[in-house]
Structure formats: C-alpha cells, structure tokens
Design a protein around this motif. Structure first.
Motif, short mmCIF file in Angstrom:
data_model
loop_
_atom_site.label_atom_id
_atom_site.label_comp_id
_atom_site.label_asym_id
_atom_site.label_seq_id
_atom_site.Cartn_x
_atom_site.Cartn_y
_atom_site.Cartn_z
N ASP A 61 1.06 -1.29 -0.08
CA ASP A 61 -0.38 -0.14 0.14
C ASP A 61 0.95 1.01 0.10
O ASP A 61 1.74 1.40 0.91
N SER A 62 0.89 2.31 -0.87
CA SER A 62 1.58 3.45 -1.11
C SER A 62 1.20 4.70 -0.15
O SER A 62 1.76 4.85 0.11
N ALA A 63 0.48 4.16 1.02
CA ALA A 63 0.83 5.26 2.56
C ALA A 63 1.42 4.52 3.60
O ALA A 63 1.81 5.09 3.90
N GLU A 64 2.60 3.79 2.98
CA GLU A 64 2.58 2.91 3.89
C GLU A 64 4.23 2.93 3.46
O GLU A 64 4.74 2.64 2.58
N ILE A 65 5.39 3.07 4.53
CA ILE A 65 6.84 2.53 3.93
C ILE A 65 7.02 1.35 5.32
O ILE A 65 7.09 2.54 6.52
N ILE A 87 6.30 3.63 8.59
CA ILE A 87 5.71 5.27 8.04
C ILE A 87 4.51 5.13 7.22
O ILE A 87 4.29 4.52 6.81
N THR A 88 4.05 6.20 8.18
CA THR A 88 2.34 6.55 7.61
C THR A 88 2.66 8.02 6.98
O THR A 88 2.79 8.39 7.66
N VAL A 89 1.83 7.49 5.75
CA VAL A 89 2.18 8.44 4.54
C VAL A 89 1.17 9.62 4.21
O VAL A 89 0.17 9.10 3.71
N GLU A 90 1.06 10.76 5.11
CA GLU A 90 -0.13 11.44 5.69
C GLU A 90 0.69 13.40 5.24
O GLU A 90 1.92 13.39 5.13
N THR A 91 0.03 13.73 5.35
CA THR A 91 0.12 15.31 5.39
C THR A 91 1.72 15.32 6.69
O THR A 91 2.49 15.92 6.31
N ASP A 92 1.09 15.16 7.08
CA ASP A 92 2.36 14.72 9.46
C ASP A 92 2.42 13.66 9.36
O ASP A 92 2.10 13.00 9.71
N PRO A 93 3.26 13.38 8.09
CA PRO A 93 3.72 11.66 8.41
C PRO A 93 4.66 11.12 9.70
O PRO A 93 4.90 11.92 10.50
#
Ligand SMILES: CC(C)(COP(=O)(O)OP(=O)(O)OC[C@H]1O[C@@H](n2cnc3c(N)ncnc32)[C@H](O)[C@@H]1OP(=O)(O)O)[C@@H](O)C(=O)NCCC(=O)NCCS
Length: 167
Positions: A61-65, A87-93
C-alpha cells in the motif's frame, strides 16, 4: 521517500534487513519467551524467509513505507535482534516502531540503544511523531519506550497502550 539506511551507535549497527537474514535470525528468534506479550509463536525457517522476503519487498500500500533492520553487535557482527518502523505517509508523516532482542542478549541496554538511534533517525528524516504499541505488563518494553523519550497516550490498540514522542 526515505531509504532505509545503516544506523551506527556506540555498540551496535542497525543494518537494513534483507531476505537472507532469516537464516541467521532464526536462531535469535526461536524462543517462545519473545512472544509472551506480542502473541504468535516463533516462525519456522521457511516462514521467516517468506516473511523477510515480504518485508524486504516493501509495503503493498503506497500509504505506508516499511523499514526493517537487523540489530548487530559491532564487536563481532552477530545479529541479536530487529527493529522496525512503519511510516504512514500523510500530511504529517508519523511512524510506528517495534523492537525485539533475543533472550541471551537482553537486559544489556541493547533495545534502548537501538530504539533511541531509530527514533532519532526518524525524527532527523522529517517524521513528526513516533509511536509504539506496548502491552501494559511488558515492563521491559515500557522501559525502552520511556528510554527513548516516549510518553503513554490515552490511545489503545488491541489492549496495548500507544506510546508517543513528538518531533
Ligand atoms: C522488550 C525488549 C526488546 C527489551 O530488550 P532489552 O535489550 O532487554 O532492553 P534493555 O536492556 O534496553 O532494557 C530496557 C529496560 O528494561 C528493563 N528490563 C529488561 N528486561 C526486563 C524484564 N524482563 N522485566 C523488567 N524489566 C526489564 C531493563 O532493566 C532496562 O531498565 P532501565 O531502562 O531502567 O535500565 C525484549 O525484552 C524483547 O525482545 N521482548 C520480546 C519482544 C517484545 O515484547 N517486544 C516489544 C514489543 S512492543
């Protein structure tokens, strides 16, 4: 995207995990005591190889690294545990971290030293908030979380307390 980098501390090297690390880690992880608070059971070698191959391939899932490291003693290069960060990729990772150290190497400050370096690496790479889920009876892990500057929050996930440190 942050690439998983080698992280070096006074006594330890955190080496990015690769699939064939399973062959060395099987001996470190083959102990039911490591599952007392986290559930599950030790994996067989084939299962561990599959798991590490999946971890190395990265999150679907590209929302996570996913970042995973083998913790090694610099003195002799021996693998003693692993640490990981999702790492969850959001506005504030933000990142969720976890640690495991093989029983023969426990109570020497290794988890704290590795986790502190990991948290500092994440924060230096722009992560705003680092979290860990810790079972309230897992005193060793509570001490590690405290040792890396985390504090308990009022959030719970599956009976575990979410600990957090802000940037
Ligand atoms: C949690 C874990 C990684 C700690 O590893 P470790 O290398 O022994 O940790 P450290 O040596 O850095 O010890 C951290 C602190 O916990 C204390 N501690 C270690 N083992 C302990 C135990 N069994 N009971 C109570 N305290 C313990 C240490 O004395 C130290 O305290 P201090 O900070 O006051 O000096 C290890 O016990 C482990 O792998 N457990 C199984 C997997 C697990 O539960 N992971 C956590 C998922 S959140």
């Amino acid at each position: 995207m942050i690439a998983t980098a080698r992280i070096v501390t006074e006594r330890l090297a955190l080496d990015p995990l690769v699939a064939h690390d399973a062959d060395e880690m099987i001996r470190v992880l083959d102990d039911v005591r490591l599952h007392a608070f986290v559930g599950g059971r030790p994996l067989a070698l084939a299962e561990l190889r599959n798991r590490y191959a999946r971890l190395f391939a990265g999150a679907p899932d590209s929302a996570e690294i996913w970042h995973n490291w083998v913790v090694r003693k610099r003195a002799d290069g021996a693998a003693v545990g692993t640490v990981q960060a999702t790492i969850t990729v959001e506005t504030d990772p933000h990142a969720r971290v976890a640690w495991v150290i093989g029983v023969p190497w426990q109570r020497r400050g290794i988890a704290t030293e590795a986790a502190r370096a990991l948290v500092e690496w994440l924060i230096a790479n722009g992560i705003e908030r680092v979290e860990a889920c810790v079972h309230p009876d897992n005193l060793a892990s509570v001490r590690v979380a405290q040792g890396v500057g985390m504090q308990p929050t009022d959030q719970q996930v599956d009976g575990e307390i979410v600990w957090a440190r802000a940037r």
